[in-house]
Design an enzyme around this catalytic site. Structure first.
Site, PDB file in Angstrom:
ATOM      1  N   GLU A  47       0.842  -1.191   0.000  1.00 25.25           N
ATOM      2  CA  GLU A  47       0.000   0.000   0.000  1.00 25.25           C
ATOM      3  C   GLU A  47       0.883   1.248   0.000  1.00 25.25           C
ATOM      4  OE1 GLU A  47      -1.580   0.713   3.894  1.00 25.25           O
ATOM      5  OE2 GLU A  47      -3.279   1.917   3.154  1.00 25.25           O
ATOM      6  N   ASN A 111      -6.879   6.209  -1.798  1.00 19.41           N
ATOM      7  CA  ASN A 111      -5.804   5.276  -1.481  1.00 19.41           C
ATOM      8  C   ASN A 111      -6.023   4.097  -2.430  1.00 19.41           C
ATOM      9  OD1 ASN A 111      -4.071   3.371  -0.421  1.00 19.41           O
ATOM     10  ND2 ASN A 111      -4.517   3.922   1.726  1.00 19.41           N
ATOM     11  N   LYS A 128      -9.520   2.127  -1.888  1.00 20.34           N
ATOM     12  CA  LYS A 128      -9.753   1.634  -0.530  1.00 20.34           C
ATOM     13  C   LYS A 128     -11.118   2.044   0.024  1.00 20.34           C
ATOM     14  CE  LYS A 128      -7.176   1.433   3.860  1.00 20.34           C
ATOM     15  NZ  LYS A 128      -5.874   1.861   4.473  1.00 20.34           N
ATOM     16  N   GLU A 147      -5.491   8.987   7.722  1.00 25.69           N
ATOM     17  CA  GLU A 147      -6.034   8.541   6.423  1.00 25.69           C
ATOM     18  C   GLU A 147      -7.414   9.135   6.158  1.00 25.69           C
ATOM     19  OE1 GLU A 147      -4.441   4.022   6.594  1.00 25.69           O
ATOM     20  OE2 GLU A 147      -5.447   4.607   4.739  1.00 25.69           O
ATOM     21  N   CYS A 173      -5.004  -2.848   3.067  1.00 24.87           N
ATOM     22  CA  CYS A 173      -4.720  -2.695   4.477  1.00 24.87           C
ATOM     23  C   CYS A 173      -5.902  -2.917   5.424  1.00 24.87           C
ATOM     24  CB  CYS A 173      -4.077  -1.330   4.727  1.00 24.87           C
ATOM     25  SG  CYS A 173      -3.098  -1.355   6.220  1.00 24.87           S
ATOM     26  N   ASN A 198       0.210  -1.027   5.408  1.00 27.96           N
ATOM     27  CA  ASN A 198       1.121  -0.287   6.277  1.00 27.96           C
ATOM     28  C   ASN A 198       0.476  -0.349   7.666  1.00 27.96           C
ATOM     29  OD1 ASN A 198       3.086   2.030   4.693  1.00 27.96           O
ATOM     30  ND2 ASN A 198       1.495   1.082   3.493  1.00 27.96           N
TER      31      ASN A 198
END
Ligand code: ING
Length: 310
Positions: A47, A111, A128, A147, A173, A198
């Site tokens: 990611e 993302n 994402k 995020e 993730c 991550n």
């Protein structure tokens, strides 16, 4: 006749805040070359793998923020990766921060994970869905996880694509912690799910979970693989990045839930396994034969939460 695909989980070690995309792409190319030499059809990168994990910092200047994003893919620095992969006949999946301007001229920040076939053509993009962390500046945290400040959730949910001789899906993730991520793709017949991550070893909202970071990481991916009869490849950006110790333990998991290959360092390392996609049927056609046994109509019955007796 087995439908074999050789996959490399190309784990990255820390990427420093000052490291250029060119320097990072050099590291990606090195992992790609190793994968090609060892027979990979597909190499999976983590990611947000082109830069340091920038959601650790609260930035306010839009120009500075957008510097962490890609407005085109491939872009000037990543074209080298696309070209070399096509020369080698190796496909890859890459995680990065994406700026997308829609038909109304509205700029979106996602993302994103991209899937590229062995001829260099783009198969698909995933944005994402489960965006974790917090929305606002929380300077008292030992490090931030902003995020939800930088990214909006992807609009398309979990899709699958016919590629590499099978049915391929992607997730990113935090998505891997939610069972619907796997089930939505499982109901579409997915045979191989690619996940970059991550994951800091310290979880501020509940530090008692810190000691379980590695256990939870493999638990969710092994469960998702088994309960949907699919392979799962989880690829970390690990090690101590800008002072934050992040989980590595990249892994390739079979539809049985067993681990086929795993990285053992916290740096740049590729773990490789040859996967027979037909093996998925041992689970899709028996225990998890959705057409025969799946009872989705029951999902709606738990409308009133039962009294939680403490
Ligand atoms: N990272 C995390 C993950 O779900 C998180 C969210 C942060 C978990 C800190 C635990 C500790 O693995 C991303 N990028 O989703």
């Amino acid at each position: 006749m087995a439908r074999d695909i050789t996959v490399g989980a190309a784990q990255m070690g820390p990427i420093s805040r000052g490291e250029s995309r060119t320097e990072v792409v050099d590291r990606l190319l090195s992992l790609l070359e190793t994968g090609a030499q060892r027979g990979c059809d597909l190499v999976v990168f983590p990611e947000l793998t082109l830069t340091t994990f920038f959601p650790r910092w609260f930035l306010t200047d839009n120009v500075e923020i957008d510097r962490w994003f890609e407005s085109e893919m491939p872009g000037p620095e990543t074209k080298l990766l696309f070209d070399r992969a096509a020369e080698l006949g190796v496909g890859f999946s890459l995680g990065y921060a994406e700026i997308f301007v829609d038909g109304d001229g509205i700029k979106h920040h996602y993302n994103t994970q991209i899937l590229v076939e062995r001829d260099g053509s783009v198969v698909g993009k995933y944005r994402k869905v489960h965006v974790p962390g917090h929305e606002h500046d929380e300077p008292d945290r030992p490090f931030q996880h902003l995020e939800r400040y930088y990214f909006e959730p992807g609009p398309s949910g979990f899709e699958v694509w016919n590629a590499f001789g099978g049915v391929i899906g992607m997730a990113i993730c935090n998505d891997r912690r939610w069972s619907e991520t796997y089930r939505v793709m499982g109901l579409q017949g997915v045979e191989l799910i690619l996940i970059g991550y991550n994951t800091p070893l310290h979880y501020s909202p509940d530090p008692q979970q810190n000691a379980l970071a590695g256990f939870h990481n493999h638990l969710v991916m092994q469960s998702g693989a088994y309960q949907n009869g699919t392979y799962v490849v989880g690829v970390a950006k690990g090690g101590i990045e800008e002072g934050v110790d992040s989980l590595a333990q990249s892994v390739i998991i079979a539809p049985s839930g067993q681990i086929k290959a795993q990285c053992i360092t916290t740096g740049d390392e590729i773990a490789i396994a040859t996967l027979d996609l037909d093996y998925c049927d041992f689970y899709k056609n028996t225990l998890f034969d959705f057409d025969r046994y799946h009872q989705s109509q029951h999902f709606g019955l738990i409308s009133q939460p039962r009294e939680h007796k403490r």
